[in-house]
Design an enzyme around this catalytic site. Structure first.
Site, short mmCIF file in Angstrom:
data_model
loop_
_atom_site.label_atom_id
_atom_site.label_comp_id
_atom_site.label_asym_id
_atom_site.label_seq_id
_atom_site.Cartn_x
_atom_site.Cartn_y
_atom_site.Cartn_z
N LYS A 1 0.84 -1.21 0.00
CA LYS A 1 0.00 0.00 0.00
C LYS A 1 0.88 1.25 0.00
O LYS A 1 2.08 1.18 0.29
CB LYS A 1 -0.91 -0.02 1.23
CG LYS A 1 -0.17 -0.04 2.56
CD LYS A 1 -1.09 -0.39 3.73
CE LYS A 1 -0.30 -0.44 5.04
NZ LYS A 1 -1.11 -0.97 6.15
N ARG B 1 -10.92 -0.44 14.64
CA ARG B 1 -10.83 0.35 13.41
C ARG B 1 -11.74 -0.30 12.38
O ARG B 1 -12.83 0.16 12.11
CB ARG B 1 -9.36 0.32 12.93
CG ARG B 1 -8.71 1.65 12.82
CD ARG B 1 -7.21 1.60 12.54
NE ARG B 1 -6.68 0.41 11.87
CZ ARG B 1 -5.44 0.28 11.45
NH1 ARG B 1 -4.60 1.29 11.58
NH2 ARG B 1 -5.02 -0.82 10.87
N TYR C 1 13.81 31.15 8.02
CA TYR C 1 12.58 31.84 8.41
C TYR C 1 12.51 32.05 9.92
O TYR C 1 12.87 31.17 10.70
CB TYR C 1 11.36 31.03 7.99
CG TYR C 1 11.04 31.11 6.52
CD1 TYR C 1 10.66 32.34 5.94
CD2 TYR C 1 11.11 29.99 5.71
CE1 TYR C 1 10.36 32.41 4.59
CE2 TYR C 1 10.80 30.05 4.36
CZ TYR C 1 10.43 31.27 3.80
OH TYR C 1 10.13 31.34 2.47
N MET D 1 10.27 25.34 2.05
CA MET D 1 9.56 24.49 1.08
C MET D 1 10.53 23.70 0.21
O MET D 1 10.35 22.50 -0.03
CB MET D 1 8.65 25.35 0.20
CG MET D 1 7.80 24.53 -0.75
SD MET D 1 6.86 25.54 -1.91
CE MET D 1 5.74 26.39 -0.82
#
Ligand SMILES: *Cc1c(COP(=O)(O)O)cnc(C)c1O
Length: 389
Positions: A47, A141, A267, A325
């Site tokens: 998966k 679940r 930043y 980013m």
């Protein structure tokens, strides 16, 4: 597939980052897990794009190694696996979307039926096509509760009864903490699963994920379902990793700069050079799946985690400041000046920075590191998908 960069026109010197996937290691990991499964059939969980490594390549490699059963989460993944391994058995763990039984049955993939409603639809519309049944032993679940399982079993499962043949040929459940061998929950799950599986005599059973295979109780039943360990993750945390590393991530230094003591990097000025420092800026950021949790701060709030690191010319170097980013700064002050030039590659995953170590530094698990791997890297596959050794 040639042993070469496979992303269009992007040759190694143009690539910002290179993700190397070792298909030989993947195959050897499956063989190791098959051996550890001690006579049970060993499937492969592929998966989430085979945990970020590339589903098509993984399925072809494992099918050629002898793996005949694959698990995915979604229908789209199942159809893709069906195309890569036409003769394999493919199960969809997330079950049957309502109203799709006929289409799923016709495609030849098998849902893992996770509720009474899904069983009813499959019984009605799938013409007895094969499926698995999920029973819940404590995850809460997916899957039938003990009461629901008893009710379903009393109607007869597998063989035709009343409402028709439901095609169920496998029952499965999932551990909640198999990676903690001392957890008392493992024995609870094994006991509940053993008891519930008695409701379905003659139907194959499956409980163990990667870490479950390694438990001393050997809860292998008829089929094991490893995912993480196939891709090099450690199924025995805290002990030596028995798996071969599959994933390596390298990234290019695009600029080197010397900063004065007191200069801030990145930043929000969250890292301040404590002394004159050397910074390497690499061509990778959170848009490449490298979490902002890798940010390293030495101003403001105390840093809760070790944060990200890279191996630069053989030296483990911490990141400096916030992950951007497309860019990350690394404090390479500890690397001898002449050992590194712009254009060199640094290692972010691989060697001492294996997937589990990276995850621990970022406060997450290796599963998330792998399945977040971005799509801007040049991908380099070692070993030929589908080739026999
Ligand atoms: C993902 C998954 C697996 C594989 O687990 P790993 O810990 O990656 O080995 C097995 N079974 C189920 C139901 C899963 O969802």
């Amino acid at each position: 597939m040639p042993d070469a960069i496979t992303t269009g026109q992007i040759t190694p010197e143009l690539a910002g980052g290179i993700l190397t996937i070792d298909l030989n290691a993947l195959r050897n990991n499956w063989l190791l897990l098959q051996n550890a499964s001690r006579g049970a059939i060993c499937s492969a969980v592929v998966k989430a794009d085979a945990y970020g490594t590339g589903q098509d390549q993984a399925v072809a490699t494992l099918a050629a190694a002898g793996c005949q059963t694959f698990f995915v989460a979604h229908a789209a993944e199942a159809f893709r696996a069906r195309a890569a391994a036409p003769d394999a058995i493919i199960y969809m763990l997330n079950g049957l979307p309502p109203g799709t039984a006929q289409r799923i049955a016709a495609s030849g993939v098998r849902p893992v039926l996770g509720s009474v409603a899904e069983i009813a639809e499959w019984r009605r519309d799938a013409g007895g096509a094969p499926a698995a049944l999920h029973i819940d032993t404590g995850m809460s679940r997916l899957g039938l509760s003990a009461t629901e399982a008893a009710a379903v079993a009393s109607q007869g499962i597998g063989a035709g009864s009343g409402g028709g043949h439901d095609g169920v040929c496998l029952i499965l459940s999932h551990f909640v903490s198999a990676e903690e061998p001392d957890s008392p929950l493992n024995d609870v799950h094994i006991a509940r699963f053993t008891e519930m599986s008695r409701l379905f005599p003659g139907i194959a059973a499956s409980l163990a994920n990667s870490s479950g295979i390694m438990l001393p109780q050997q809860p292998h039943f008829e089929l094991t379902r490893p995912g993480y360990a196939l891709y090099g993750g450690n199924p025995t945390p805290g002990r030596v990793n028995p798996m071969h590393p599959v994933v390596k991530l390298e990234c290019r230094i695009i600029q080197l700069r010397d900063v004065d003591a007191g200069a801030t990097v990145g930043y929000n000025a969250r890292w301040r050079a404590p002394a004159p420092s050397r910074i390497a800026v690499i061509s990778l950021g959170y848009a490449d799946g490298f979490s902002r949790r890798a940010s390293v701060r030495n101003t403001g709030e105390p840093q809760p985690l070790a944060g990200g690191a890279a191996v630069v010319a053989g030296t483990l170097c911490p990141m400096a400041g916030m992950v951007s980013m497309d860019l990350i700064a690394i404090d390479i002050s500890a690397v001898p000046h002449d050992d590194v030039v712009a254009g060199d590659m640094v290692t972010l995953i691989g060697g001492e920075l294996d997937v589990d170590v990276v995850a621990q530094r970022l406060g997450t698990i290796g599963y998330e590191v792998l399945t977040s791997l971005g799509h801007r890297y040049a991908r380099h596959y070692i070993g030929e998908a589908g080739a026999t050794p």
